[in-house]
Design an enzyme around this catalytic site. Structure first.
Site, short mmCIF file in Angstrom:
data_model
loop_
_atom_site.label_atom_id
_atom_site.label_comp_id
_atom_site.label_asym_id
_atom_site.label_seq_id
_atom_site.Cartn_x
_atom_site.Cartn_y
_atom_site.Cartn_z
N ARG A 17 0.82 -1.21 0.00
CA ARG A 17 0.00 0.00 0.00
C ARG A 17 0.85 1.27 0.00
NH1 ARG A 17 -3.91 -0.71 4.93
NH2 ARG A 17 -4.41 1.45 4.39
N ARG B 79 22.84 24.66 7.14
CA ARG B 79 23.07 23.28 6.71
C ARG B 79 24.04 22.58 7.67
NH1 ARG B 79 24.97 23.99 0.73
NH2 ARG B 79 25.25 21.72 0.92
N LYS C 117 26.98 26.63 5.60
CA LYS C 117 27.24 25.20 5.53
C LYS C 117 28.65 24.92 6.03
CE LYS C 117 29.18 23.15 2.41
NZ LYS C 117 30.55 22.54 2.21
#
Length: 453
Positions: free
Chosen positions: A20, A321, A339
């Site tokens: 499913r 990040r 980052k």
């Protein structure tokens, strides 16, 4: 271990095909709050310090092997002939095990440690039940199997398809979770047949077998039906995420954080927020975020793998990040991306900036439009910016490069060599001025346009 100091083993059923879900990813590896649902379950169970963990797998076993590593043993169910047959596949792995066995389901991820402990404690009750079943009472019993019990003692277990109308009227349902002694489990399973509507070997039938021997079987009932909700489709996955997020938001506020619009804030499973933190609208936390006290996170920020120390401010519209660190009172403003970079105490990048693979000294100011050029197409390089340095707007710092303390980089500069402490670095082409040139250009172009009409 349990309070009785009895050794514990886990058997987690995860052999279903998950059709499913319509996904190439194994069902139990679909994430909730950034963490696979199976790992939510195992984290709760690990608090009981199990000695052995066996995960019963079928399709997608390679994915589970990669995800689990050496943290659990795998047992393969092929073909799949029901839940009782699935548990039987763990017999070899648990050969000689004399402790308690908890039977769990990989797609039922939010069973609390306290509930598991209650099942084990009941297993060691004075009447020494052969099997302890976890029951629940949903608003709608739907297709759940029923637990027929009196005074907490189970008289019969029956699957919905095999239940009579009177039995279906019972509201106490079977979650599928059980606690059984290792000495009993596989002997009971060996006596389970498949004479039922599905032609399968039901795990629940071990209760009926034990009852037939005149032994006691007991039920422990959870007060939170959501705790045992299974996840079999994308819609149910989304509902589980929604329930988890709602509880986490309430917990954050109870712990002293202010969420301006709680329903718009999304947490990861391991997000840590300090006291007097303010989180504005539409903020998303990915995994690995720690936020200290007195931090403000403005609207529309995405933060993952970052550490924010006391007094920092982020956003609006900022992205942090993995590897981003904001030390005390540092600031990241609108449309700034960070980052693998550290902004030391009081440093700020207020607008339209990319800081990747960088160290920004305390008190430094990064002007709008600044970027650290950290990648040459093959390797990453680091930029180091000294204390109190001033980086003018629209500058490109081409790593590896070091900007000294108190240095100034003039706006519009492309810096590819180190800048000494206290130095001004100006890297621009000389401006060329041609008086009247623009007026003559406009006049000529207007004449050409008129001639073409």
């Amino acid at each position: 271990m349990t309070e009785t100091a009895t050794p514990l083993a886990l058997v987690v059923l995860a052999a279903g095909k998950g059709t499913r879900m319509k996904s190439d990813l194994h069902k139990v590896l679909h994430p909730i709050a950034g963490r696979p649902m199976l790992m939510h379950l195992l984290a709760s169970a690990d608090a009981l310090e199990p000695q052995r963990k066996v995960v019963v797998v079928g399709a997608g076993r390679e994915q589970l092997a990669a995800a689990l590593g050496d943290s659990a043993e795998l047992a393969v169910q092929d073909p799949q002939l029901g839940t009782g047959h699935a548990v039987q596949q763990a017999e070899t792995s648990l050969a000689g095990f004399k402790g308690d066995v908890l039977i769990l389901y990989g797609d039922v991820p939010f069973v609390r440690t306290e509930t598991m402990r209650a099942m084990l404690e009941r297993l060691h009750g004075d009447d020494r039940p052969a099997v302890v079943v976890l029951g629940f009472e949903p608003e709608d019993a739907l297709q759940y199997g029923r637990v027929i019990a009196q005074g907490g003692v189970v008289t019969k277990m029956v699957e919905h398809k095999d239940a009579s109308p009177e039995e279906r009227a019972c509201r106490l349902c079977n979650s599928g979770l059980m606690a059984v002694r290792g000495d009993d489990l596989f002997g009971l399973l060996a006596r389970v047949g498949n004479d039922n509507a599905q032609g399968e070997y039901y795990l629940t039938d071990i209760v009926n077998v034990a009852n037939g021997d005149g032994r006691v079987c007991a039920v422990v009932v959870t007060d939170d039906p959501d705790e045992v909700a299974g996840i079999n489709s994308r819609a149910e996955l989304a509902e589980a995420e929604s329930r988890w997020q709602k509880k986490r938001r309430l917990q954050a506020m109870a712990d002293g954080a202010s969420l301006v619009a709680p329903e718009t804030v999304w947490f990861a499973w391991d997000t840590v927020l300090g006291r007097d933190v303010t989180v504005e609208q539409n903020v998303v936390f990915g995994p690995g975020v720690t936020v200290a006290d007195n931090v403000v996170i403005h609207a529309f920020c995405h933060i993952e793998g970052a550490r924010l120390e006391s007094g920092t401010s982020v956003g609006p519209f900022a992205r942090l990040r993995p590897g981003a660190v904001l030390e005390e009172k540092a600031r990241v403003g609108n449309f700034v991306e960070v980052k693998n970079a550290v902004l030391h105490a009081g440093a700020k990048a207020n607008h339209l900036t990319y800081l990747g693979d960088a160290d920004v000294g305390a008190g430094a100011n990064i002007g709008a439009g600044t970027i650290t050029c950290n990648y040459d197409g093959y390797f990453k390089y680091r930029t180091v910016i000294g204390e109190r340095a001033f980086i003018g707007s629209n500058s490109a710092l081409i790593a590896p490069v070091k900007i000294g303390a108190d240095a100034i980089v003039a706006a519009g500069s492309a810096v590819s060599r180190d800048v000494a402490d206290g130095e001004l670095r100006l890297v621009r082409a000389e401006q060329l001025v041609k008086p009247g040139w623009a007026d003559r250009f406009h006049d000529a172009m207007k004449r050409k346009k008129a001639e073409r009409k």
